[in-house]
Design a protein around this motif. Sequence first.
Motif, PDB file in Angstrom:
ATOM      1  N   GLY A 281      -0.695 -44.009  61.430  1.00 39.08           N
ATOM      2  CA  GLY A 281       0.555 -43.283  61.411  1.00 39.08           C
ATOM      3  C   GLY A 281       1.629 -43.702  62.395  1.00 39.08           C
ATOM      4  N   TYR A 282       2.845 -43.806  61.889  1.00 41.63           N
ATOM      5  CA  TYR A 282       4.057 -43.872  62.685  1.00 41.63           C
ATOM      6  C   TYR A 282       4.932 -42.703  62.251  1.00 41.63           C
ATOM      7  CZ  TYR A 282       3.137 -48.779  64.001  1.00 41.63           C
ATOM      8  OH  TYR A 282       2.600 -49.940  64.501  1.00 41.63           O
ATOM      9  N   LYS A 283       5.457 -41.956  63.214  1.00 41.58           N
ATOM     10  CA  LYS A 283       6.414 -40.910  62.890  1.00 41.58           C
ATOM     11  C   LYS A 283       7.710 -41.161  63.641  1.00 41.58           C
ATOM     12  CE  LYS A 283       3.110 -37.365  61.525  1.00 41.58           C
ATOM     13  NZ  LYS A 283       2.448 -36.092  61.870  1.00 41.58           N
ATOM     14  N   ALA A 284       8.781 -40.589  63.137  1.00 36.79           N
ATOM     15  CA  ALA A 284      10.108 -40.901  63.667  1.00 36.79           C
ATOM     16  C   ALA A 284      10.867 -39.638  64.036  1.00 36.79           C
ATOM     17  CB  ALA A 284      10.898 -41.701  62.630  1.00 36.79           C
ATOM     18  N   TRP A 285      11.786 -39.791  65.022  1.00 36.56           N
ATOM     19  CA  TRP A 285      12.670 -38.694  65.369  1.00 36.56           C
ATOM     20  C   TRP A 285      14.034 -39.241  65.781  1.00 36.56           C
ATOM     21  CZ3 TRP A 285       9.127 -40.671  68.771  1.00 36.56           C
ATOM     22  CH2 TRP A 285       9.535 -40.930  70.079  1.00 36.56           C
ATOM     23  N   TYR A 286      15.035 -38.394  65.688  1.00 41.73           N
ATOM     24  CA  TYR A 286      16.381 -38.773  66.080  1.00 41.73           C
ATOM     25  C   TYR A 286      16.457 -38.801  67.602  1.00 41.73           C
ATOM     26  CZ  TYR A 286      21.102 -39.548  64.283  1.00 41.73           C
ATOM     27  OH  TYR A 286      22.296 -40.119  63.884  1.00 41.73           O
ATOM     28  N   ARG A 287      17.093 -39.825  68.158  1.00 42.43           N
ATOM     29  CA  ARG A 287      17.108 -39.980  69.615  1.00 42.43           C
ATOM     30  C   ARG A 287      17.823 -38.827  70.314  1.00 42.43           C
ATOM     31  NH1 ARG A 287      15.770 -45.044  71.630  1.00 42.43           N
ATOM     32  NH2 ARG A 287      15.450 -46.669  70.062  1.00 42.43           N
ATOM     33  N   THR A 288      18.834 -38.280  69.676  1.00 41.66           N
ATOM     34  CA  THR A 288      19.594 -37.180  70.264  1.00 41.66           C
ATOM     35  C   THR A 288      19.505 -35.957  69.370  1.00 41.66           C
ATOM     36  OG1 THR A 288      21.630 -37.905  69.165  1.00 41.66           O
ATOM     37  CG2 THR A 288      21.199 -38.763  71.387  1.00 41.66           C
ATOM     38  N   TYR A 289      19.804 -34.819  69.958  1.00 40.69           N
ATOM     39  CA  TYR A 289      19.786 -33.576  69.193  1.00 40.69           C
ATOM     40  C   TYR A 289      20.913 -33.600  68.169  1.00 40.69           C
ATOM     41  CZ  TYR A 289      20.364 -28.663  68.035  1.00 40.69           C
ATOM     42  OH  TYR A 289      20.496 -27.478  67.357  1.00 40.69           O
ATOM     43  N   THR A 290      20.560 -33.413  66.900  1.00 44.50           N
ATOM     44  CA  THR A 290      21.548 -33.547  65.835  1.00 44.50           C
ATOM     45  C   THR A 290      22.308 -32.258  65.558  1.00 44.50           C
ATOM     46  OG1 THR A 290      20.132 -32.894  63.976  1.00 44.50           O
ATOM     47  CG2 THR A 290      19.980 -35.185  64.734  1.00 44.50           C
ATOM     48  N   GLY A 291      21.624 -31.127  65.659  1.00 46.85           N
ATOM     49  CA  GLY A 291      22.255 -29.884  65.234  1.00 46.85           C
ATOM     50  C   GLY A 291      22.569 -29.886  63.760  1.00 46.85           C
ATOM     51  N   GLY A 292      21.911 -30.818  63.029  1.00 46.13           N
ATOM     52  CA  GLY A 292      22.136 -30.931  61.595  1.00 46.13           C
ATOM     53  C   GLY A 292      23.390 -31.690  61.225  1.00 46.13           C
ATOM     54  N   THR A 293      24.099 -32.225  62.237  1.00 47.45           N
ATOM     55  CA  THR A 293      25.371 -32.903  61.973  1.00 47.45           C
ATOM     56  C   THR A 293      25.432 -34.260  62.656  1.00 47.45           C
ATOM     57  OG1 THR A 293      26.452 -31.874  63.878  1.00 47.45           O
ATOM     58  CG2 THR A 293      26.559 -30.692  61.780  1.00 47.45           C
ATOM     59  N   ALA A 294      24.282 -34.909  62.856  1.00 43.25           N
ATOM     60  CA  ALA A 294      24.192 -36.213  63.524  1.00 43.25           C
ATOM     61  C   ALA A 294      24.790 -36.171  64.926  1.00 43.25           C
ATOM     62  CB  ALA A 294      24.872 -37.301  62.691  1.00 43.25           C
ATOM     63  N   GLY A 295      24.795 -34.980  65.538  1.00 40.53           N
ATOM     64  CA  GLY A 295      25.281 -34.846  66.909  1.00 40.53           C
ATOM     65  C   GLY A 295      26.759 -34.554  67.034  1.00 40.53           C
ATOM     66  N   SER A 296      27.477 -34.573  65.931  1.00 36.29           N
ATOM     67  CA  SER A 296      28.920 -34.325  65.979  1.00 36.29           C
ATOM     68  C   SER A 296      29.193 -32.828  66.105  1.00 36.29           C
ATOM     69  CB  SER A 296      29.603 -34.870  64.726  1.00 36.29           C
ATOM     70  OG  SER A 296      29.383 -36.263  64.609  1.00 36.29           O
ATOM     71  N   PRO A 297      30.119 -32.436  66.974  1.00 32.84           N
ATOM     72  CA  PRO A 297      30.445 -31.010  67.120  1.00 32.84           C
ATOM     73  C   PRO A 297      31.096 -30.465  65.857  1.00 32.84           C
ATOM     74  CG  PRO A 297      31.996 -32.362  68.353  1.00 32.84           C
ATOM     75  CD  PRO A 297      30.918 -33.287  67.876  1.00 32.84           C
ATOM     76  N   VAL A 298      30.970 -29.177  65.665  1.00 30.05           N
ATOM     77  CA  VAL A 298      31.572 -28.520  64.508  1.00 30.05           C
ATOM     78  C   VAL A 298      32.587 -27.500  64.995  1.00 30.05           C
ATOM     79  CG1 VAL A 298      29.519 -28.842  63.092  1.00 30.05           C
ATOM     80  CG2 VAL A 298      29.764 -26.745  64.414  1.00 30.05           C
ATOM     81  N   SER A 299      33.512 -27.167  64.131  1.00 29.57           N
ATOM     82  CA  SER A 299      34.532 -26.183  64.468  1.00 29.57           C
ATOM     83  C   SER A 299      34.639 -25.183  63.321  1.00 29.57           C
ATOM     84  CB  SER A 299      35.873 -26.871  64.710  1.00 29.57           C
ATOM     85  OG  SER A 299      36.871 -25.936  65.054  1.00 29.57           O
TER      86      SER A 299
END
Length: 416
Positions: A373-391
């Motif tokens: 097994g290899y498993k993967a994760w996103y390096r930074t917290y995404t918040g469901g938006t690839a890390g981009s802030p939402v307004s």
Amino acid sequence: MNSKKVIMVMILMALMVLVSLPIAPVAAWTYPDLSEDTVYEKFGPRVDRIYIRLFESESAEWDALKAGEIDITDWPLSKAYLDEFTSPPYNESINVQYYGAELGYFVIDINNDNSPEKAPGYPNPVYKKNPAGWDQQNGLYKDTATEFRKALWRVLDREYVITEIWKGLGYPMTTLMIPPHGDYLHPDAYKPVEEGGLYWGPDCENATAILDAAGFVDTDGDGWRNFPEELGGDGENIVLIFYIREDHEERRLMGLKYAEWVENCLHIQVDERVKDRRTCFYEVMVYKNFHLYTGGWGLGRDPDHVVLYQSYYYWHPGFCYNYDRVNDTTFDEYVDNMIFANNRDEAVYWAHKCQEYFNRHVFGALFAVCTAGYKAWYRTYTGGTAGSPVSPDDGENQYRGLNWTHLVNVGAYGID
């Protein structure tokens, strides 16, 4: 059997009570002397919430990771996605971690049942003429059925499956246990049966000789083996119903290849039914209308999964764990001795006995592969938006884009 049912009923009742209770956060722990713990929530780590998203397939989950829609995946990567995630540009946003042989396996299930129709009104012609089935009337395995299963075991080429289908991301599985189970795995698990071991390696010539000796021969000269009349047939061609999972690419390819080996080597026709998970579940595990199936199981640290092949865990109608209907009182006893052992040495001893007995009788599970097994994760917290802030800010912008740290990579499980 009755005691097992009672225990399960009690557990289910307890769970029903728990989930029906109102849930509220606890401010602090109160000790028996009525003093309180004053350091609650002043140490970590902790999270406010975990959002679990379900996907229709593994590739859909990995694609969501690529898009930065999720943070952590729970499924071992296929070779294609492993290569993609470890190469630019995705290796800049995604981390990949190896965690060794996984606690789980994939198998070619073999139906051991030869009983009459089960589900009222449902056509199950399989059971009256199953060459791999046991003698329902006498409750014993026929010698011919055992020989037929031996031939089925003999045509699986695990090296091909791991190299060509799993692309090297797997370990061969030859018996009930897998490498993560340590010394529970029989020391002769990979030693050929010809040398006194448990490994039934691929041998087309031996497989065809086994079938010839057992009376499964081509009586009408059309190139396909026929069902012997002395075994309840009328000389018709043997046709094996094979349900193959279409939603898991490796299992789909393994099933199609195995069907090819059965037809080309054994000269036995295969009715390939490549279906979705739901269809396979009902046809195989509920209706039990099959000869072969591309099964798969996730396991725990303790090798108690062997109960999957105890006669206690077969019933009909409805879903059951032992849908292959392995039915042997000696095997049941060996498993019970392992599960209820007084110490670990006893458990290891009986685990070895279980594997020896299972492989000698080549019961209804042709073990194939344990995933590496290899498993993967996103390096930074995404918040469901690839890390981009939402307004407007949903309260998560303060975390988006921050690096994940201190993830624990658990051997045989991974980061999730």
